[in-house]
Design a protein around this motif. Structure first.
Motif: not given
Length: 121
Positions: A84-95
């Protein structure tokens, strides 16, 4: 909303939020004020803006209600929040120390639960 509409609404949530603020501002109103009950004129443009805001508000309200009540896991909720914040799965994964494929599976699961909840309601 069906599962595809849920996906799009989640992905567009940040846009909806920003667009709502912009549209409220164009009507000379602060976000959060109920402009639908205000008498601020009836120009064709203002009516179009009101209709667009009403449609966006309905989608966002349905999504937020479903998010609260659909029984998502903590991880699914966190992933949807990032989306919902606009992050893609690739950007979410490291978290989450996992692959973007795993994130996508959690996201798909969350969307399925949301669709099921909305269909039942």
């Amino acid at each position: 909303m069906n599962e595809e509409e849920i996906r799009e609404t989640i992905k567009d949530f940040k846009y909806y939020t920003e667009e709502s603020k912009r549209l409220y501002a164009s009507l000379g109103s602060d976000a959060g004020i109920d402009i639908f009950s205000m008498n601020i004129g009836s120009s064709k443009r203002e009516d179009q803006i009101r209709r667009k805001l009403e449609k966006m508000d309905r989608k966002m309200t349905a999504l937020l209600r479903a998010l609260e009540e659909a029984g998502l896991t903590d991880k699914e909720w966190s992933i949807v929040d990032c989306a919902m914040e606009g992050m893609s799965p690739r950007k979410i994964a490291p978290k989450f120390n996992c692959s973007h494929h795993t994130i996508q599976r959690h996201f798909d699961s969350a969307c399925g639960k949301l669709a099921e909840y909305l269909d039942a309601g």
